[in-house]
Write a protein that holds these residues in place. Structure first.
Motif, short mmCIF file in Angstrom:
data_model
loop_
_atom_site.label_atom_id
_atom_site.label_comp_id
_atom_site.label_asym_id
_atom_site.label_seq_id
_atom_site.Cartn_x
_atom_site.Cartn_y
_atom_site.Cartn_z
N ALA A 4 -3.29 23.47 -1.27
CA ALA A 4 -3.96 23.36 -0.14
C ALA A 4 -5.23 22.43 0.04
CB ALA A 4 -4.38 24.68 0.72
N SER A 5 -5.50 21.83 1.04
CA SER A 5 -6.83 21.15 1.23
C SER A 5 -7.47 21.70 2.35
CB SER A 5 -6.77 19.72 1.16
OG SER A 5 -6.03 19.35 2.38
N GLY A 6 -8.93 21.74 2.20
CA GLY A 6 -9.44 22.18 3.39
C GLY A 6 -9.84 23.93 3.45
N ILE A 7 -8.88 24.43 2.29
CA ILE A 7 -9.19 25.89 2.43
C ILE A 7 -8.94 26.50 1.07
CG2 ILE A 7 -8.28 26.67 4.75
CD1 ILE A 7 -5.70 27.26 3.50
N SER A 8 -9.43 27.58 0.69
CA SER A 8 -8.96 28.25 -0.65
C SER A 8 -7.84 29.15 -0.41
CB SER A 8 -10.26 28.60 -1.28
OG SER A 8 -9.74 29.51 -2.49
N LEU A 9 -6.85 29.03 -1.01
CA LEU A 9 -5.65 29.80 -0.92
C LEU A 9 -6.12 31.26 -1.14
CD1 LEU A 9 -2.63 27.74 -2.06
CD2 LEU A 9 -3.42 28.08 0.21
N ASP A 10 -6.97 31.54 -2.40
CA ASP A 10 -6.95 33.00 -2.54
C ASP A 10 -7.88 33.86 -1.58
OD1 ASP A 10 -9.82 32.39 -4.85
OD2 ASP A 10 -9.58 32.14 -2.80
N ASN A 11 -8.00 33.03 -0.12
CA ASN A 11 -8.56 33.94 0.84
C ASN A 11 -7.52 34.25 2.02
OD1 ASN A 11 -11.19 33.64 0.08
ND2 ASN A 11 -11.51 31.79 0.89
N TYR A 12 -6.39 33.93 1.56
CA TYR A 12 -5.15 34.21 2.77
C TYR A 12 -3.92 34.73 1.86
CZ TYR A 12 -7.59 30.75 5.29
OH TYR A 12 -8.51 29.97 6.20
N ALA A 13 -3.10 35.31 2.74
CA ALA A 13 -1.77 35.95 2.30
C ALA A 13 -1.05 34.58 2.64
CB ALA A 13 -1.26 37.09 3.51
N ILE A 14 0.01 34.64 1.53
CA ILE A 14 0.73 33.44 1.60
C ILE A 14 2.17 33.82 1.43
CG2 ILE A 14 1.35 31.02 -0.01
CD1 ILE A 14 -1.31 31.08 1.14
N ALA A 15 2.90 33.01 2.29
CA ALA A 15 4.41 33.27 2.36
C ALA A 15 5.32 32.24 2.03
CB ALA A 15 4.90 34.08 3.48
N TRP A 16 6.40 32.26 1.55
CA TRP A 16 7.46 31.15 1.31
C TRP A 16 8.55 31.78 2.49
CZ3 TRP A 16 6.84 26.91 -1.29
CH2 TRP A 16 5.89 26.66 -2.33
N PHE A 17 8.67 30.49 3.10
CA PHE A 17 9.96 30.80 4.14
C PHE A 17 11.05 29.22 3.84
CE2 PHE A 17 8.74 33.62 7.49
CZ PHE A 17 7.59 33.92 7.05
N ARG A 18 12.22 29.70 4.25
CA ARG A 18 13.21 28.61 4.00
C ARG A 18 14.07 28.36 5.41
NH1 ARG A 18 16.95 31.55 -0.58
NH2 ARG A 18 17.87 32.98 1.01
N GLN A 19 14.57 27.24 5.36
CA GLN A 19 15.16 26.90 6.50
C GLN A 19 16.44 26.07 6.15
OE1 GLN A 19 13.40 25.20 10.15
NE2 GLN A 19 14.77 25.87 11.45
N ALA A 20 17.73 26.71 6.35
CA ALA A 20 18.83 26.03 5.98
C ALA A 20 19.58 25.22 7.12
CB ALA A 20 19.90 26.99 5.48
N PRO A 21 20.17 24.22 7.16
CA PRO A 21 20.66 23.51 7.99
C PRO A 21 21.53 24.40 9.18
CG PRO A 21 21.34 22.32 6.13
CD PRO A 21 20.75 23.50 5.62
N GLY A 22 21.12 24.42 10.37
CA GLY A 22 21.79 25.10 11.39
C GLY A 22 21.51 26.39 11.57
N LYS A 23 20.41 26.84 10.61
CA LYS A 23 20.06 28.23 10.51
C LYS A 23 18.55 28.21 11.14
CE LYS A 23 23.55 29.82 7.55
NZ LYS A 23 23.63 30.78 6.08
#
Length: 127
Positions: free
Chosen positions: A24-43
């Motif tokens: 990230a730029s502009g923030i420090s990630l260790d101040n946030y919860a972080i999640a990974w999401f995904r999006q498959a075609p059509g879903k």
């Protein structure tokens, strides 16, 4: 200006591994919860994994438990998603997103709990 950037995607064969990184730029990630999401075609976009800020609690979708690992590298202000034994069903665009530093993890799978998003990194799993 806040900007999240995902990297590490690319073509992989079934059974292969990849490690995604979220920076990230502009923030420090260790101040946030972080999640990974995904999006498959059509879903719809779906939650893959989350790591909270308070105590580093981790969460995973049932479909990736035992194969994916989320972790923080605070020295590099990066969050990784190690993905092993990938299969065709993992083909998608993967996004990282920030949640509040007080996030308990409840409802981590919902995109509505996360405010800032990267542009995504594409992972085609194909033989």
């Amino acid at each position: 200006q806040l900007q999240l950037v995902e990297s590490g995607g690319g073509l992989v064969q079934p059974g292969g591994s990849l490690r995604l990184s979220c920076t990230a730029s502009g923030i420090s990630l260790d101040n946030y919860a972080i999640a990974w999401f995904r999006q498959a075609p059509g879903k719809d976009r779906e939650g893959v994994s989350c790591i909270t800020n308070r105590n580093g609690q981790t969460y995973y979708a049932d479909s990736v438990k035992g194969r994916f690992t989320i972790s923080r590298d605070n020295a590099k202000d990066t969050v990784h998603l190690q993905m092993n034994n990938l299969n065709l069903g993992n083909t998608a665009v993967y996004y990282c997103a920030t949640g509040p530093d007080t996030f308990s993890g409840k409802g981590w799978w919902s995109p509505y709990n996360f405010a800032a998003w990267g542009q995504g990194t594409r992972i085609p799993v194909s033989s």
